[in-house]
Design an enzyme around this catalytic site. Structure first.
Site: not given
Lengths: 392, 359
Positions: B6-9, B12-13, B32, B101, B125, B198
């Protein structure tokens, strides 16, 4: 390297186009310069213009090169609109098919929001062909006010071919513009015979390079330019002439013209084979579009109880490239406005994908897709069922 | 294993995904999309899920060399997190949307979808450590970096969810993750951490809630029921709040007053002295166990934590199928219903519950 079934997005460059591009790119000279270098390049550009015109049954002076199909469509729509309201401010109505490409829809919406245009959308029949009766009615009630009518020659997502000559007949003196980006080079396209005032064709959809397209604008018609500068292209489009890409565009157009009939038959058969194999593996799959009035290479399929982003991920994992209508700027798949215009529900639209075949597609590739599609759809359905569960 | 990163941008991820690849897993990156109307740009440390973040995630996946996709989870996020957040406030509770979440989206909707598509786990992350003992029992521990430890917001994951989760950053310090990102050529190496909520990119939580719940004014009363001021929407206050109350009637001795209670039914905010905020017992409902459930009825020694980066509070706790009760060694000032109560045994996460009552 995988199976590429996204030729409607862009298709591999033809050997002839590659060769022409490489040869021309090493030539120095600006086509607008008066010296020998410039003249040499200009000569190549004008020859290219002539052969593209010949392929589209247009006059060479009617070809205005642009940097993309989007630019050419913007130029036509905005150019006709501005010219129209300049002559008569009450002629501010734009009539477009509801399932046009975003390169038409977005400039139209922009004109509505910023330039006082009124937009009327032509409804689409469930078989993917525009509703001519509805258009006739629009023209009857609004004829005094219409600046331009735009209907694409063939739809990019479902492949249906539109009755452009009949639209031109209904339109009378009202200019008709057609976006022929998907159809040019794949089916017969005769600019002079169908009688539109303007059309758009693009190189990279027919084996030419990216970054070059053309507005075909009837001789003697004047529209307001978008870009102001050196006026290189008939004083309607400014910018240094992109000679290497134009020369390669012409090579691609020539190849496409030579191979058009044989390609049409071969690709049509491949698509029918894909259709059969999909139905065999997924009996409740349905196909969007018309049974006959179609481009040969586009197959738009609805797989009930799936989501297209799962289908694309699984196909991609299996080495198969397909696509959906469009994604928003953040990359999220959206329900296709084209499919919605045919009367599909949001859920149906979100469970549909497009396979588009091209000149490099083989029967072996189609058979491989046929052998994998069943398990792909099965997994996508499993993902859909947990997703639907989470949502309810 | 086949793993979805899962990559938030964020940094860490991105590093977590890279570490999963290096560990030999077959990894794909997924970003996501949680908002159906994403902001174009990130502003400082606020928010996530902007178009820029999705671009950053894509570039990180490119650099790592994994396929990348965007999953539209906006509907699930809105129904499971945003609406819950508003409902909770409307009931005078103070929810933690990050916990929600993780529980409903990242380790439920995403994990379920991943499993259906043939993937075994989701790697994120988050800073937390997962350990599996010789008998195969899985347990979650605090990360070694105390400033980044995120075990609190992961304490809503049950054993099954934890079995499908991988947290490769728990044994690292943030400063080293940034260095590693730089060494790996990830240009998000220096991207600021995201804070705040967020889906409220303005950072103005009170204003955001006011837009959704209205701003009906009402009385601020003391514990005797005397009106001492007026508020503009009870839910914009938090328990323990002292500033910005705008009280018109001062206390006799001039001592400050604090928000003690929010009563949404009567649209009333109750204030009182600091000592009236003190609590020694926390009751949490709907417990989730991150490992085996502790023996019911027995008194256990451990630590209670009530905020993501709050201090661990020494306590004695008892559990049942439906609740956790924690008796604190030292009193605590100010705790709102709706907050997450997380119980630790040393550094091991025992489980969590939603604060339903205090004494």
């Amino acid at each position: 390297m995988g199976i590429y079934l996204d030729h409607a997005a862009t298709t591999p460059m033809s050997p002839a186009a590659r060769e022409a591009l490489v040869a021309q790119i090493s030539q120095v000279g600006n086509a607008s310069s008066l010296h020998a270098f410039g003249r040499g390049v200009r000569k190549e550009v004008e020859q290219a213009r002539e052969s593209i015109a010949a392929a589209a049954c247009a006059h060479p002076t009617e070809i205005i090169f642009t940097a993309s199909g989007t630019e050419a469509n913007n130029l036509a729509i905005k150019g006709f609109y501005w010219k129209s309201i300049e002559r008569d401010p009450s002629k501010n109505v734009i009539v477009v098919a509801a399932f046009e490409h975003h390169a038409i829809l977005e400039p139209v919406v922009w004109l509505e929001e910023h330039e006082g245009a009124t937009v009327i959308y032509i409804p689409i029949n469930p078989d993917g062909v525009i509703d001519l009766d509805a258009l006739a009615q629009i023209i009857e009630t609004e004829s005094e006010h219409i600046a331009v009518i735009a209907v694409m020659h063939a739809n990019n997502e479902i492949g249906t071919i539109q009755p452009i000559s009949e639209i031109v007949e209904l339109a009378g003196d009202i200019p008709v513009h057609t976006d022929a980006v998907q159809s040019f080079g794949k089916v017969d396209f005769d600019f002079a015979a169908i009688g539109v005032r303007s059309a758009v064709i693009s190189a990279h959809k027919i084996g030419g390079p990216l970054g070059v397209a053309a507005l075909i604008l009837e001789h003697g018609i004047d529209i307001t330019p978008l870009l102001h500068g050196g006026g290189q292209e008939r004083d309607i489009r400014s910018g240094t002439i992109n000679a290497p890409s134009i020369v390669a565009f012409a090579a691609a157009a020539q190849s496409a013209a030579v191979d058009r009939v044989s390609n049409f038959e071969r690709i049509w058969k491949l698509r029918e084979s894909l259709k059969e194999q999909i139905l065999h593996a997924v009996p409740d799959a349905t196909f969007n579009g018309h049974s006959e009035k179609m481009l040969p290479g586009i197959l738009n399929v609805t797989f009930p109880n799936t989501e297209s982003d799962s289908l694309l991920l699984l196909l991609d994992n299996a080495g198969i490239a397909a696509s959906t209508g469009s994604a928003c700027s953040a990359g999220v798949q959206r329900a296709s406005h084209v499919l919605i215009s045919l009367g599909l529900t949001e859920d149906q639209a979100r469970s549909s994908i497009r396979f588009s075949l091209g000149s490099s597609t083989t029967q072996a590739e189609i058979d491989e897709v046929g052998s994998k599609i069943g398990s792909v759809v099965e997994s996508a359905r499993a993902a859909f069922s947990v997703g639907a569960g989470a949502k309810s | 294993m086949k793993v979805i990163a899962a990559m938030s941008g964020g940094v860490d991820s991105a590093v977590a995904a890279a570490r999963a690849v290096e560990a030999g897993h077959d990894v794909i990156g997924v970003h996501l999309a949680l908002s159906s109307n994403p902001q174009k740009y990130r502003s400082g440390a606020r928010g996530c899920c902007t178009i820029e973040d999705s671009h950053d995630a894509r570039r990180a996946a490119d650099v790592i060399g994994i396929p990348f996709y965007i999953w539209d989870m906006a509907e699930e996020f809105h129904a499971g997190v945003v609406e819950n957040f508003i409902d909770e406030y409307a009931q005078g509770r103070t929810p933690n949307p990050c916990l929600r979440c993780n529980e409903k989206i990242k380790f439920q909707a995403v994990l379920d979808r991943a499993a259906a598509l043939g993937y075994d786990a989701v790697v994120t992350g988050h800073y937390a450590q997962m350990r599996v003992d010789a008998d195969g029992n899985r347990a979650m521990y605090r990360a070694i970096d105390p400033l980044k430890d995120q075990s609190y917001v992961l304490a809503v994951l049950n054993e099954k969810q934890l079995a499908g989760a991988m947290f490769p950053l728990g044994d690292s310090h943030k400063v080293d993750i940034r260095k590693e990102a730089k060494a790996r050529g990830l240009y998000v190496a220096n991207k600021p951490d995201s804070h705040d909520i967020c889906f409220i990119p303005s950072g103005n939580n009170a204003g955001w809630l006011r837009d959704r719940l209205g701003s009906e004014s009402g009385p601020i009363v003391d514990q005797e029921g005397n009106t001492v001021g007026e508020h503009q929407g009870a839910y914009t206050y938090t328990i323990g709040q002292r500033r910005g109350l705008g009280l018109s009637v001062p206390t006799v001795d001039g001592s400050p007053r604090y928000v003690l209670k929010i009563e949404p039914k009567t649209n009333t905010v109750v204030v009182g002295a600091k000592e009236d905020l003190a609590i020694s017992k926390i009751v949490g409902e709907k417990p989730i166990w991150c490992g085996p459930m502790p023996t019911a009825g027995l008194a256990h020694r451990g630590f209670a934590q009530i905020r993501a980066h709050g201090s661990p509070l020494a306590c004695t706790y008892t559990v049942s199928e439906s609740s956790i009760q924690a008796q604190l060694d030292e009193p605590l000032f100010g705790l709102a219903r709706g907050q997450g109560l997380v119980i630790y045994d040393g550094d091991r996460v025992v489980g969590s519950a939603t604060v339903s009552d205090t004494e």
